[in-house]
Design a protein around this motif. Sequence first.
Motif, PDB file in Angstrom:
ATOM      1  N   MET A   1       0.917  -1.402  -0.069  1.00  0.00           N
ATOM      2  CA  MET A   1      -0.113  -0.025   0.011  1.00  0.00           C
ATOM      3  C   MET A   1       0.776   1.105  -0.110  1.00  0.00           C
ATOM      4  SD  MET A   1      -2.994   0.870   2.660  1.00  0.00           S
ATOM      5  CE  MET A   1      -3.940   2.470   2.491  1.00  0.00           C
ATOM      6  N   ARG A   2       0.598   2.280  -0.899  1.00  0.00           N
ATOM      7  CA  ARG A   2       1.274   3.457  -0.890  1.00  0.00           C
ATOM      8  C   ARG A   2       1.102   4.335   0.077  1.00  0.00           C
ATOM      9  NH1 ARG A   2       1.150   6.544  -6.641  1.00  0.00           N
ATOM     10  NH2 ARG A   2       2.267   4.779  -7.067  1.00  0.00           N
ATOM     11  N   HIS A   3       2.255   4.907   0.538  1.00  0.00           N
ATOM     12  CA  HIS A   3       2.346   5.662   1.676  1.00  0.00           C
ATOM     13  C   HIS A   3       2.290   7.112   1.172  1.00  0.00           C
ATOM     14  CE1 HIS A   3       3.502   7.394   5.727  1.00  0.00           C
ATOM     15  NE2 HIS A   3       4.160   8.099   5.066  1.00  0.00           N
ATOM     16  N   PHE A   4       1.195   7.923   1.757  1.00  0.00           N
ATOM     17  CA  PHE A   4       1.014   9.381   1.290  1.00  0.00           C
ATOM     18  C   PHE A   4       1.296  10.187   2.657  1.00  0.00           C
ATOM     19  CE2 PHE A   4      -1.712   7.264  -1.618  1.00  0.00           C
ATOM     20  CZ  PHE A   4      -1.439   7.616  -2.807  1.00  0.00           C
ATOM     21  N   LEU A   5       2.212  11.235   2.230  1.00  0.00           N
ATOM     22  CA  LEU A   5       2.619  12.399   3.177  1.00  0.00           C
ATOM     23  C   LEU A   5       1.214  13.250   3.359  1.00  0.00           C
ATOM     24  CD1 LEU A   5       5.919  13.076   1.558  1.00  0.00           C
ATOM     25  CD2 LEU A   5       5.628  11.812   3.681  1.00  0.00           C
ATOM     26  N   ASP A   6       1.140  13.957   4.158  1.00  0.00           N
ATOM     27  CA  ASP A   6       0.192  14.902   4.630  1.00  0.00           C
ATOM     28  C   ASP A   6      -0.090  15.753   3.705  1.00  0.00           C
ATOM     29  OD1 ASP A   6       0.154  13.625   7.300  1.00  0.00           O
ATOM     30  OD2 ASP A   6       1.064  15.356   8.182  1.00  0.00           O
ATOM     31  N   PHE A   7       0.950  16.338   3.088  1.00  0.00           N
ATOM     32  CA  PHE A   7       0.346  17.422   1.810  1.00  0.00           C
ATOM     33  C   PHE A   7       0.103  16.786   0.545  1.00  0.00           C
ATOM     34  CE2 PHE A   7       5.032  16.838   1.451  1.00  0.00           C
ATOM     35  CZ  PHE A   7       5.331  16.507   0.098  1.00  0.00           C
ATOM     36  N   GLU A   8      -0.012  15.475   0.650  1.00  0.00           N
ATOM     37  CA  GLU A   8      -0.188  14.618  -0.664  1.00  0.00           C
ATOM     38  C   GLU A   8      -1.863  14.054  -0.587  1.00  0.00           C
ATOM     39  OE1 GLU A   8       3.624  12.599  -2.657  1.00  0.00           O
ATOM     40  OE2 GLU A   8       2.807  11.811  -0.578  1.00  0.00           O
ATOM     41  N   LYS A   9      -2.393  14.468   0.229  1.00  0.00           N
ATOM     42  CA  LYS A   9      -3.840  14.097   0.474  1.00  0.00           C
ATOM     43  C   LYS A   9      -4.447  14.300  -0.695  1.00  0.00           C
ATOM     44  CE  LYS A   9      -3.796  13.878   5.521  1.00  0.00           C
ATOM     45  NZ  LYS A   9      -4.476  14.343   6.888  1.00  0.00           N
ATOM     46  N   PRO A  10      -4.627  15.408  -1.106  1.00  0.00           N
ATOM     47  CA  PRO A  10      -5.602  15.472  -2.693  1.00  0.00           C
ATOM     48  C   PRO A  10      -5.067  14.725  -3.483  1.00  0.00           C
ATOM     49  CG  PRO A  10      -4.824  17.870  -1.612  1.00  0.00           C
ATOM     50  CD  PRO A  10      -4.057  16.732  -0.757  1.00  0.00           C
ATOM     51  N   ILE A  11      -3.940  14.492  -3.674  1.00  0.00           N
ATOM     52  CA  ILE A  11      -3.371  13.352  -4.677  1.00  0.00           C
ATOM     53  C   ILE A  11      -3.906  12.129  -4.379  1.00  0.00           C
ATOM     54  CG2 ILE A  11      -1.507  12.321  -5.641  1.00  0.00           C
ATOM     55  CD1 ILE A  11       0.269  15.065  -5.134  1.00  0.00           C
ATOM     56  N   ALA A  12      -3.890  11.779  -2.960  1.00  0.00           N
ATOM     57  CA  ALA A  12      -4.348  10.233  -2.402  1.00  0.00           C
ATOM     58  C   ALA A  12      -5.676  10.248  -2.878  1.00  0.00           C
ATOM     59  CB  ALA A  12      -3.833  10.429  -1.164  1.00  0.00           C
ATOM     60  N   GLU A  13      -6.428  11.293  -2.719  1.00  0.00           N
ATOM     61  CA  GLU A  13      -7.822  11.114  -3.021  1.00  0.00           C
ATOM     62  C   GLU A  13      -8.204  10.883  -4.339  1.00  0.00           C
ATOM     63  OE1 GLU A  13      -9.712  14.686  -1.534  1.00  0.00           O
ATOM     64  OE2 GLU A  13      -9.345  14.241   0.414  1.00  0.00           O
ATOM     65  N   ILE A  14      -7.416  11.623  -5.075  1.00  0.00           N
ATOM     66  CA  ILE A  14      -8.010  11.260  -6.673  1.00  0.00           C
ATOM     67  C   ILE A  14      -7.273  10.061  -7.188  1.00  0.00           C
ATOM     68  CG2 ILE A  14      -7.377  12.154  -9.013  1.00  0.00           C
ATOM     69  CD1 ILE A  14      -7.146  14.992  -8.061  1.00  0.00           C
ATOM     70  N   GLU A  15      -6.153   9.529  -6.659  1.00  0.00           N
ATOM     71  CA  GLU A  15      -5.547   8.125  -6.853  1.00  0.00           C
ATOM     72  C   GLU A  15      -6.636   7.052  -6.410  1.00  0.00           C
ATOM     73  OE1 GLU A  15      -1.476   7.836  -5.872  1.00  0.00           O
ATOM     74  OE2 GLU A  15      -1.031   9.082  -7.944  1.00  0.00           O
ATOM     75  N   GLY A  16      -7.087   7.405  -5.080  1.00  0.00           N
ATOM     76  CA  GLY A  16      -7.962   6.405  -4.494  1.00  0.00           C
ATOM     77  C   GLY A  16      -9.404   6.351  -5.452  1.00  0.00           C
ATOM     78  N   LYS A  17      -9.932   7.269  -5.991  1.00  0.00           N
ATOM     79  CA  LYS A  17     -10.955   7.321  -6.996  1.00  0.00           C
ATOM     80  C   LYS A  17     -10.464   6.316  -8.269  1.00  0.00           C
ATOM     81  CE  LYS A  17     -13.023  11.658  -5.507  1.00  0.00           C
ATOM     82  NZ  LYS A  17     -13.338  12.924  -5.983  1.00  0.00           N
ATOM     83  N   ILE A  18      -9.147   6.564  -8.717  1.00  0.00           N
ATOM     84  CA  ILE A  18      -9.001   5.925  -9.897  1.00  0.00           C
ATOM     85  C   ILE A  18      -9.110   4.280  -9.683  1.00  0.00           C
ATOM     86  CG2 ILE A  18      -7.192   5.357 -11.680  1.00  0.00           C
ATOM     87  CD1 ILE A  18      -6.215   8.545 -11.155  1.00  0.00           C
ATOM     88  N   GLU A  19      -8.384   3.733  -8.367  1.00  0.00           N
ATOM     89  CA  GLU A  19      -8.460   2.574  -8.190  1.00  0.00           C
ATOM     90  C   GLU A  19      -9.723   1.948  -7.879  1.00  0.00           C
ATOM     91  OE1 GLU A  19      -5.770   0.309  -7.653  1.00  0.00           O
ATOM     92  OE2 GLU A  19      -4.832   2.114  -8.973  1.00  0.00           O
ATOM     93  N   GLU A  20     -10.687   2.826  -7.271  1.00  0.00           N
ATOM     94  CA  GLU A  20     -12.113   2.420  -7.146  1.00  0.00           C
ATOM     95  C   GLU A  20     -12.841   2.119  -8.565  1.00  0.00           C
ATOM     96  OE1 GLU A  20     -14.248   5.238  -5.078  1.00  0.00           O
ATOM     97  OE2 GLU A  20     -13.034   5.072  -3.302  1.00  0.00           O
ATOM     98  N   LEU A  21     -12.474   2.929  -9.488  1.00  0.00           N
ATOM     99  CA  LEU A  21     -13.123   2.886 -10.517  1.00  0.00           C
ATOM    100  C   LEU A  21     -12.493   1.551 -11.418  1.00  0.00           C
ATOM    101  CD1 LEU A  21     -13.010   6.321 -12.257  1.00  0.00           C
ATOM    102  CD2 LEU A  21     -14.992   4.978 -11.898  1.00  0.00           C
ATOM    103  N   ARG A  22     -10.962   1.183 -11.180  1.00  0.00           N
ATOM    104  CA  ARG A  22     -10.545   0.254 -11.743  1.00  0.00           C
ATOM    105  C   ARG A  22     -11.038  -1.256 -11.377  1.00  0.00           C
ATOM    106  NH1 ARG A  22      -4.597   2.577 -12.457  1.00  0.00           N
ATOM    107  NH2 ARG A  22      -4.753   3.670 -14.464  1.00  0.00           N
TER     108      ARG A  22
END
Length: 319
Positions: free
Chosen positions: A1-22
């Motif tokens: 599982m990828r580790h996201f830094l605090d300031f990367e939370k907006p990036i994490a949210e979008i990448e999470g949506k991509i994984e959900e779609l896939r």
Amino acid sequence: MRHFLDFEKPIAEIEGKIEELRHLPGTPEADIAEEVERLSEKVDKLIRSTYAKLTPWQKTQVARHPARPHAADVVAGLITDFVPLAGDRAFADDRAVIAGLGRFEGMAVAVVGTEKGAETEARVAHNFGMARPEGYRKARRVIELAGRFGLPVLTFVDTPGAYPGIDAEARGQAEAIARAIEACLSAPVPIVSSIIGEGGSGGAIALAAADHVLMFEHAIYSVISPEGCASILWRDAAQAEAAAEALKLTAEDLKRLGLIDGIVPEPLGGAHRDPAGAIAALGQAVSAALTPLLSEPGQRLVARRREKFLAMGRAAPPA
């Protein structure tokens, strides 16, 4: 599982949506391809904009990311026929320092690096990259060996600092660091050092008194950690962000101040997103730095290296 830094939370949210779609059950890939492509473009732009304006504290977090390539990864990626050398011939083998002989682009070299370890068990075994005196004495032994046999030295630094424990002090931590610096400054062979993560205090300079010092784009290099600086100056470790700003610990600051010689660009989003790409870029930079040094006489290398470090911080004469 990828580790996201605090300031990367907006990036994490979008990448999470991509994984959900896939992973939507029963949904044909063609039906989601357009949305995945749109979100992928969005996350790419967000990563670019985020990493283009990182603060010194955010760069500190990136430099400490657990998925960044460690010294052992760099050695595995760049050095062939690597033969590790263990022990300081006085007390013990310190696993916080890896050292040995191998080949870089077919050329015989000596290699020294500080290793943090990746997973918890490995981090404990490597003491989180904090070397004891025997680690610096091992490094000194290998650097002096390289000098005797005319082997260039490559060092890879990733340490929060030398181990501050009582046992290390009892065995001569300061003397061991000083002797390692002396070995670097006296070696009649080319030395190229790379700061690949954290470059903390004397624990880093012990392996980085080199002819050419490279630094990853999001690495840090400082006399003290931001938390340690904040604890001393503000008596509050929570002021670490302000301390990081004041310490001028980023690659850009250090290059501007003349304390390092080159910056190695990292893949988009940091070396932790593409360790193999980061290691390849580092290899190219090391090769470019090492090649012109190979034709230099040993005495000239030593004299120029010493002058380089003696000149750091030298006050300019009054106008």
